[in-house]
Design an enzyme around this catalytic site. Sequence first.
Site, short mmCIF file in Angstrom:
data_model
loop_
_atom_site.label_atom_id
_atom_site.label_comp_id
_atom_site.label_asym_id
_atom_site.label_seq_id
_atom_site.Cartn_x
_atom_site.Cartn_y
_atom_site.Cartn_z
N SER A 61 -2.60 45.23 -6.77
CA SER A 61 -1.92 43.96 -6.90
C SER A 61 -0.96 43.66 -5.75
O SER A 61 -0.37 42.59 -5.70
CB SER A 61 -1.15 43.90 -8.22
OG SER A 61 -0.11 44.85 -8.22
N LYS A 114 5.98 42.03 -15.12
CA LYS A 114 6.34 41.73 -13.74
C LYS A 114 7.24 40.51 -13.65
O LYS A 114 8.22 40.49 -12.88
CB LYS A 114 5.07 41.51 -12.91
CG LYS A 114 4.24 42.76 -12.70
CD LYS A 114 2.96 42.46 -11.93
CE LYS A 114 2.13 43.71 -11.72
NZ LYS A 114 0.87 43.46 -11.00
#
Length: 798
Positions: free
Chosen positions: A676, A719
């Site tokens: 990511s 996140k």
Amino acid sequence: MTNVPPEQYPVLPLRSDIFFPGSVAAIEVGRSASLRAVDAAERDDELILLLPQVDPQIDSPAGSELCSTGVLAEITQVVRHSKRRYTVLARCIERQVVSNIISEAPYLVAAVETLIPQSTDEGTALLQKNLPHIVNAVATIISHGAEDGDDTRAEIESIDDIDHLIDIVLAHMDMDRDILLSLLTERSTLERYNTINEPLTHLFNVLKVKTSIDAELAGEISITERERVLRDRLKSIRAELGEDEDNEVEELRERLTESMISAEGREAVKKQLNRMDQMAPATPEYSVARTYVETLLDIPWGNYTEDNVELKAARAVLDAEHSGLEKVKKRIAEFLAVRALAPNKKGPIILLVGPPGVGKTSLARSVANALGRKYIRCALGGVRDESEIRGHRRTYVGSMPGRIISSLKKAGTMNPLFVLDEIDKLGSGNRGDPGAALLEVLDPEQNSEFADHYLEVPVDLSKVIFWATANQLETIPPPLRDRMEVIRLPGYTVEEKIDIARTHLLPKERAEHGMTAEQLTVDDKSLKLLVEGYTREAGVRNLQREVASLCRFAAVAVAKGKEDMHFDVKKVEEALGPRVFESDAKTGEPQIGVATGMAWSPVGGSVMFIEARPMPGKGKLKLTGQMGDVMQESAQIAYSWVKTNAKMLGIPQEAFETIDLHVHMPNGATKKDGPSGGVALAAAITSALSGKPITNKVACTGELTLRGNVLQVGGIKEKLLGAHRAGITKILLPHRNDKDLIDLPQSIRDELTIELIKDAEVALAHLLDFKPEDDAITAPPPSVASKSDPAASGPTDA
């Protein structure tokens, strides 16, 4: 030092021992004053006064802290182990009464008088009448077991002084210290006799019985007859005591009759009881059989609690004990609703996954309270032995049932809510795989006949509600994970933490520190400072510690006389010191080659900075910062994409032949992996080679392909919460992660600008704030307002 007068003697204080005339005292001496007293006695006439302490706990007693009566003793030997430890052997002569303490330094010296026993005419007549009994009892006790028993008995029978007989026999009797002290100080011979008569007679009778038993079994005993003789002796002892050796077995049979044990278990218990009938109770095999039978009977066979499912009450319990976690509470409400409608349905095994401190275990306890079931927790962290789950076979010494059966015994019912805590921390080794042993436990189709190796009897676990907790899924074996339904607890927002601190943590800590709500108050601004400035976590454990620190600070002030303590921002900083954490995004200015990514870990989400620096070289790419294999590949892909699109990005092509690029991820001690970081890596590389700074108010995540496409990633909610805690105001997400935004609290979405991107060109337009020469980088799309299509996120990564 000069010799002490005849009636004055050095004193040796006795901490716990009490000696009487006629006995030989072996005394360990270690106190400095006592050592000096022994040395002085040796230099003079070997005589020393033994005085018991009133309080044995006092290390250096004064004269007033010693008994007024002691024993004058003659030192026969002193063994000096060292300068600080002697062993003194002394012959006790006569009782003495302290008339005065002459000195206390460098050691105690006392003036004494000989204690003269007292007796009335009536008392003397009574004692003389009982003298034969006293002599016989004392002679029997002292001569028992002695090698020269006959000579000893003859010597005792020649004594006609009752006080002397009492002093002699006390060394052979087990009596309380207080009674011994009273016998030491008592002047009346009759009173001393009355005190010792009952225990003396009891000991005399016990020795008579033992002597009688020994006489009955006297003679030559062959090795083959040893066991039979020992049994006969035990039977004789039990017969004299009026006990029946079969009582224990009969009690177990009565328990078996009353138990609702299964048919297989009943047969196993009967078999062991029949074996116990044929064994001596003192044999090891008997103890093993008894332990096995008691273990089987201790299992709560047929004992079930009735479920009390009231959805409104259950929701009230969850809301009262936990703030936030709406999605989790909704799933628990569904679980309880199914239990209410179909009580006999085999429900799913729930696995609560989330960072430490978010309330996984306490949620399970709340559900148990709502159902009215017993709650039992089994900690699996660090378990590496299969026998911990299934038990040890009875062929091994010290074998025992596994944790499942032991926990059932502790719960007291066959249908508790059973929490397998930290199931992701299970290990495996050369003693088997405990995770594989749990497969049967967590399979509703098999656990109705769970077989523990120790019991070897099927146990029905189908009525047990099994829940499990974990910090991450990756370490749970796939077959085990497949048996459980995963419910994620992502972590708390700032507002939720403030609410938890206000409604749960502060009242709890305030009560534990002995203060009332009037004595200690904390405003919401101060609570927000605690959350943002002194903790950085997904849960609330550190927050609880900081609240406890405030309570301790306030407790000191209240204890000094202050009536109450109110904490505002200034007072919090006074109590806890300067802020520990500052917003990462608020520090410094936009920099060249520094991009802000987002990471996920088992303890929650956070921001992650990626640094890139060019230097003269030959076009090599150097990667540091504990990058895993997948992340290194992401960096290579990002570098290749930037190199391919150099012209579009305004980077001279020759830069890739004359410049080396060093890409680093700070916190080098922490391993990092996952795809990511692709977008952030591309932004850092582009910025470093083009010389354009990257804004520090924007964070991004997404997997990058060689064609520049941005693919979806996992851990979005964690996140975003981590980025919000760090002060980020704008987020770039892969467009296919729009479905994950529904899980984000509305209060967080209102404070973040979220942009959905499909390719790297759009991401760079936001991060570097420029358009390439050929206009390939398009303008950013409008911000996402809201989404409503929930779906499961992709695999979690860093």
